[in-house]
Design a protein around this motif. Structure first.
Motif, PDB file in Angstrom:
ATOM      1  N   PHE A 122      -1.040  17.294 -64.819  1.00 31.97           N
ATOM      2  CA  PHE A 122      -0.914  16.117 -63.965  1.00 31.97           C
ATOM      3  C   PHE A 122       0.429  16.182 -63.258  1.00 31.97           C
ATOM      4  CE2 PHE A 122       1.339  14.864 -67.756  1.00 31.97           C
ATOM      5  CZ  PHE A 122       2.383  14.085 -67.292  1.00 31.97           C
ATOM      6  N   GLY A 123       0.596  15.320 -62.264  1.00 34.98           N
ATOM      7  CA  GLY A 123       1.870  15.182 -61.575  1.00 34.98           C
ATOM      8  C   GLY A 123       2.060  16.185 -60.454  1.00 34.98           C
ATOM      9  N   GLU A 124       3.164  16.016 -59.742  1.00 36.46           N
ATOM     10  CA  GLU A 124       3.494  16.880 -58.620  1.00 36.46           C
ATOM     11  C   GLU A 124       3.581  18.329 -59.059  1.00 36.46           C
ATOM     12  OE1 GLU A 124       7.012  17.322 -55.218  1.00 36.46           O
ATOM     13  OE2 GLU A 124       7.092  15.711 -56.710  1.00 36.46           O
ATOM     14  N   PHE A 140       1.780  18.252 -68.611  1.00 35.87           N
ATOM     15  CA  PHE A 140       0.686  18.626 -69.512  1.00 35.87           C
ATOM     16  C   PHE A 140       0.193  17.366 -70.222  1.00 35.87           C
ATOM     17  CE2 PHE A 140       1.220  23.415 -70.515  1.00 35.87           C
ATOM     18  CZ  PHE A 140       1.659  23.684 -69.231  1.00 35.87           C
ATOM     19  N   ILE A 141      -1.116  17.307 -70.492  1.00 33.27           N
ATOM     20  CA  ILE A 141      -1.674  16.173 -71.222  1.00 33.27           C
ATOM     21  C   ILE A 141      -2.798  16.658 -72.129  1.00 33.27           C
ATOM     22  CG2 ILE A 141      -3.288  15.551 -69.356  1.00 33.27           C
ATOM     23  CD1 ILE A 141      -2.745  12.572 -70.155  1.00 33.27           C
ATOM     24  N   GLY A 142      -2.879  16.053 -73.310  1.00 30.18           N
ATOM     25  CA  GLY A 142      -3.920  16.419 -74.261  1.00 30.18           C
ATOM     26  C   GLY A 142      -4.112  15.322 -75.282  1.00 30.18           C
ATOM     27  N   SER A 143      -5.026  15.539 -76.210  1.00 28.76           N
ATOM     28  CA  SER A 143      -5.347  14.550 -77.243  1.00 28.76           C
ATOM     29  C   SER A 143      -5.050  15.138 -78.620  1.00 28.76           C
ATOM     30  CB  SER A 143      -6.823  14.152 -77.172  1.00 28.76           C
ATOM     31  OG  SER A 143      -7.139  13.587 -75.925  1.00 28.76           O
ATOM     32  N   GLN A 144      -4.688  14.261 -79.554  1.00 24.84           N
ATOM     33  CA  GLN A 144      -4.573  14.689 -80.943  1.00 24.84           C
ATOM     34  C   GLN A 144      -5.718  14.072 -81.733  1.00 24.84           C
ATOM     35  OE1 GLN A 144      -0.877  13.495 -82.718  1.00 24.84           O
ATOM     36  NE2 GLN A 144      -0.856  11.496 -81.748  1.00 24.84           N
ATOM     37  N   PRO A 145      -6.256  14.818 -82.711  1.00 24.56           N
ATOM     38  CA  PRO A 145      -7.447  14.352 -83.424  1.00 24.56           C
ATOM     39  C   PRO A 145      -7.241  13.044 -84.168  1.00 24.56           C
ATOM     40  CG  PRO A 145      -6.669  16.485 -84.275  1.00 24.56           C
ATOM     41  CD  PRO A 145      -5.827  16.138 -83.105  1.00 24.56           C
ATOM     42  N   SER A 146      -6.037  12.854 -84.731  1.00 22.13           N
ATOM     43  CA  SER A 146      -5.745  11.626 -85.476  1.00 22.13           C
ATOM     44  C   SER A 146      -4.628  10.869 -84.770  1.00 22.13           C
ATOM     45  CB  SER A 146      -5.311  11.951 -86.908  1.00 22.13           C
ATOM     46  OG  SER A 146      -6.325  12.654 -87.589  1.00 22.13           O
ATOM     47  N   PRO A 147      -4.923   9.729 -84.161  1.00 18.24           N
ATOM     48  CA  PRO A 147      -3.891   8.952 -83.471  1.00 18.24           C
ATOM     49  C   PRO A 147      -2.732   8.614 -84.400  1.00 18.24           C
ATOM     50  CG  PRO A 147      -6.062   8.103 -82.962  1.00 18.24           C
ATOM     51  CD  PRO A 147      -6.254   9.099 -84.062  1.00 18.24           C
TER      52      PRO A 147
END
Length: 249
Positions: A125-127, A132-139
């Motif tokens: 994302f971004g200019e 970088f962006i992603g998810s973790q399995p356990s918040p």
């Protein structure tokens, strides 16, 4: 051993420097000897790093933050004279890669910070797609995330709480990328990590509910240049070492 021009060509192709609109020149910034056997890498081309690299027998210094930036005073006086004089006296090359090193999918600062923190990137994302962006399995909570970051990076981060939501979507961009906070929010992040914080980010965190972490400009940008130098050693048969010059910023 490799030749200076071969090293520059290899680096420019590997990091795809032509893709980026940057704040200063990427590549060879100070020309030294032709043949390169030993590379010293570090975060910033400070006088302390230059002196340490010369003492370590470097033929080339590889950094993320070079000497020349858009809009700076072009006169060779004071600290600039001191740094240039030592490089020229010792006939040592200086290579600097800024945004191309941030962005590289495997060797870059963002990729390597994700590796250190065990965060998996799913998108950009971004200019110039630097974030970088992603998810973790356990918040996780912001407190536990802050403890993890402090443990991995060796310094306590500044934590700006959002609305206390569980942190599942993680966004990050190393260094002085606090201006990417709004882009991270728009990308769906629950928390955004970068190196520095400015006054507006505290208000944005409170008003949007998205947490903000400032983990240190230097601390978040130590890893890309090390990965890059290690790759050069494998690809070109040179030796390399990282020299840490402590910086609280």
């Amino acid at each position: 051993m490799t030749h200076r021009q071969d090293l520059q060509t290899h680096l420019n192709q590997l990091l795809q420097v032509d893709r980026f609109k940057d704040y200063g020149p990427n590549g060879l910034q100070v020309e030294g000897r032709d043949e390169i056997k030993h590379i010293v890498c570090g975060v910033t081309a400070s006088l302390a790093l230059i002196e340490a690299a010369i003492a370590a027998g470097a033929d080339a210094i590889l950094v993320h933050h070079g000497l020349f930036w858009r809009g700076q005073d072009g006169r060779v006086t004071g600290w600039m004279k001191q740094r240039l004089a030592r490089l020229l006296q010792a006939d040592v090359n200086l290579f600097a890669y800024h945004l191309p090193l941030d962005a590289h999918a495997e060797l870059g600062n963002n990729a390597q910070l994700g590796r250190i923190l065990d965060w998996q990137a799913e998108a950009r994302f971004g200019e110039q797609d630097l974030g970088f962006i992603g998810s973790q399995p356990s918040p996780s909570s912001l407190q536990s995330l802050g403890e993890q970051i402090a443990n991995k990076l060796g310094r306590t981060p500044i934590l700006l709480p959002g609305d206390g939501r569980p942190l599942k979507r993680l966004a990050w961009c190393t260094g002085g990328a606090q201006g990417y906070f709004e882009a991270a929010i728009a990308a769906g992040a629950d928390v955004f990590l970068t190196g520095e914080v400015s006054e507006p980010q505290a208000h944005l965190a409170a008003e949007t509910g998205v947490a903000f972490v400032a983990a240190g400009h230097h601390a978040t940008e130590r890893y890309g240049v090390q990965a890059l130098a290690q790759a050069l050693a494998m690809d070109l048969g040179v030796t390399q070492q990282f020299i840490e010059i402590e910086n609280p910023a």
